[in-house]
Design an enzyme around this catalytic site. Structure first.
Site: not given
Length: 612
Positions: A27, A326
């Site tokens: 990223d 998550d």
């Protein structure tokens, strides 16, 4: 090198390599990471045969060469020396390039992929990059290697990138065009595979004839190699791993914690449970078309505009809008009728790096607790969204974490008010001679005893438990408090990445179990101020009791017994902090600015309270 060792460890699973595809989602879009991955691709042609021939564990090269001794078998020893030499040469090349800060022009000629960085602007402003480094190429023994793919999704300042959830969703789409595996393993860059059997173990749950169709994901625990014997930062998550998650497993399954987790692809794409939701293994594409035209189509899947007017981040992929993407994703999966499995094998499946400074721990837990509170207050709250959809025991399991931030309020009260009451002799609790004192004494003793025995049962030490109590106090009076205030007041949330790199001085102090403060921040200042406040109150108590006669002193201590115990316990817990405030001279001590602020604030609060 930490990233590369993780990549090589999962490439070397004891599983047919033609059925494996490894994707590195970078990223940061760094050409240094891409260079390192090209070197890992070349080294894997020697590393994977070595792992296969000698059945070694672990299969992270750095971890293996650090722990393994020279083999006694002559051929094995020759291969060991040869592969280790290749690894050291690769490490030197990568570190030399990393230290220089750029890939030299002559090295850029080694792979056409470096041309992608010719128009690269910055980590937050660049086009999508997708490069297949290994497409089931052969190793040096003629056997197939797993697919190896580098991906950096497109980023533009005008488009919000949704942090890790955005990166994961782009990766899910890209992988569907290249390998389309029915099972996706998600591993953080610092969590290398420690067991070559992990894939096979996870598949046993998904392929179980009776229960396999109910399983959405298999979650492995987070384990850390750099946790000291007495866990100076309480970083092992020992009780969570050995007790809490097993309890959730018995009530429908553990939450998804963002790493070390095997997911069914179709469920991540939004599939609901229908009672017969078995995996269709025939959908996998072992050899997809990966021509240049296909690569351009794949890049579109990693573009920052692809998700506009789609269900990605809502009903598909990982959820957006929460720092703990998550947890909220796992909860939504459970609420769709699926179950999960917690598998804690004797040999740890994944081993990572824990935080090594107090500031890292506090920042990390601020983000976690802030995200968990946002889950509690969102439409996906286990209190109302989960009601009737999941087991009540699982709702309680989720609430245990969603209530981290609000738990700061009572903890803050008990950390400050009883100690301040010592200054004026104002009792908040029953006297020792009263029968109402017994419930308080029982609760205090029972909780401490249970907590201590549970920690020892999980394999901890007495000193480790004491350190864990200290960190528990610091988190609740700083990280959780700021998370609670930020969420309630609507402050802007900042996703802070925890650094796992430490210099030699920090590493040396960590190995000696000396706490690392060293950073001036609101979190550290809050912890130091509360510690100083308790010290001032205890010193005032000692001075006050010295001026009392024996009878008055006895009556006073009978009346203020609980206050004295609480204040003394808090001072005892804070001894390393006082040492860092007034004695230590190394760079890990508390900064002078924090010392001055905490002393002034503690004296100001105690004087104001005394004068009221």
């Amino acid at each position: 090198m930490m990233v590369i060792n993780t990549v090589l460890s999962v490439m070397a699973y004891d599983y047919p390599p033609e059925k494996l595809a490894v994707y590195l989602s970078d990223d940061g879009g760094s050409e240094l990471t891409f260079y390192a991955l090209t070197q890992a691709a070349m080294f894997s042609k020697h590393w994977l045969p070595y792992c296969r021939n000698y059945k070694i564990e672990p299969r992270s090269p750095a971890a293996y060469f650090k722990s393994a001794s020279r083999p006694s078998n002559t051929k094995h020893d020759r291969d060991y020396i040869f592969v280790k030499k290749l690894f050291e040469e690769m490490k030197d090349r990568i570190e030399n390039v990393t230290n220089s800060g750029r890939v030299p022009d002559e090295l850029r000629l080694e792979h056409e992929g470096f041309s992608e960085w010719d128009s690269f602007t910055s980590p937050r402003d660049h086009a999508a990059i997708v490069k297949i480094l290994l497409d089931h190429n052969d190793d040096n023994e003629g056997q197939s290697l797993p697919n190896l793919v580098y991906m950096a999704r497109e980023k533009r300042p005008s488009h919000f990138h949704n942090f890790k959830a955005g990166a994961m969703n782009a990766l899910i789409r890209v992988s569907s065009k290249i390998s389309n595996g029915s099972i996706i393993l998600n591993v953080d860059c610092d969590m290398y595979s420690n067991s070559s059997d992990t894939v096979r173990d996870a598949l046993c749950f998904f392929m179980d004839e009776e229960k396999g169709h109910e399983i959405a994901f298999v979650q492995y625990p987070q384990c850390f190699e750099n946790v000291t014997k007495n866990e100076v930062y309480g970083g092992s998550m020992r009780v969570l791993r050995e007790v809490d998650f097993h309890g959730m497993d018995g009530n429908g399954g553990p939450m998804y914690v963002g790493t070390g987790c095997f997911h069914r692809r179709d469920i991540l794409l939004g599939k609901n449970f229908d009672g017969e939701s078995r995996i269709d293994w025939t959908l996998e594409n072992d050899h997809n078309d990966t021509t240049e035209n296909m690569i351009e189509e794949i890049k579109n899947l990693a573009s920052c505009t692809f998700e506009i007017d789609t269900e990605w981040g809502k009903e598909m992929g990982l959820k957006y809008g929460c720092p703990v993407e998550d947890v909220i994703t796992g909860l939504s999966i459970h609420c769709r009728g699926w179950k999960s499995v917690f598998y804690n094998p004797k040999r740890e499946a994944f081993i990572g790096v824990s935080a090594t400074t107090l500031d890292q721990i506090l920042v990390q837990h601020k983000r976690w607790s802030e995200g968990d509170l946002m889950v509690l207050l969102s439409k996906y709250s286990p209190l109302w969204y989960g009601l009737g959809r999941v087991n009540p025991g699982l709702i309680m399991g989720y609430l245990m974490y969603c209530l981290w931030a609000p738990s700061s309020v009572p903890t803050l009260y008990y950390s400050i008010i009883p100690s301040l009451c010592l200054l004026k002799g104002v009792p908040l609790f029953p006297t020792v001679t009263s029968e109402w004192f017994l419930p308080f004494a029982y609760v205090i003793f029972a909780i401490c005893a249970f907590d201590y025995l549970e920690f020892l049962w999980c394999g901890g030490t007495t000193r480790g438990w004491w350190n864990d109590r200290r960190i528990w106090l610091y988190k609740r009076t700083s990280s959780y408090l700021y998370a609670f205030l930020d969420t309630i007041l609507g402050s802007d949330l900042s996703f802070v990445i925890s650094s796992k790199v430490m210099d030699n001085d920090v590493k040396a102090r960590h190995e000696k179990e000396i706490m690392e403060f060293g950073v001036a921040s609101p979190l550290t200042t809050t912890v130091a101020t509360i510690a100083m406040l308790n010290l001032v109150c205890l010193l005032r108590l000692v001075m006050k009791s010295m001026l009392m006669d024996t009878t008055t002193r006895r009556v006073y201590y009978e009346t203020m017994a609980v206050h004295v115990v609480l204040c003394a316990a808090l001072v005892a817990l804070n001894m390393p902090l006082y040492w860092a405030l007034f004695v230590r001279k190394d760079n890990g001590k508390i900064p002078d600015s924090v010392t001055i602020k905490s002393v002034i604030l503690a004296l100001f609060i105690s004087i104001i309270f005394y004068l009221l």
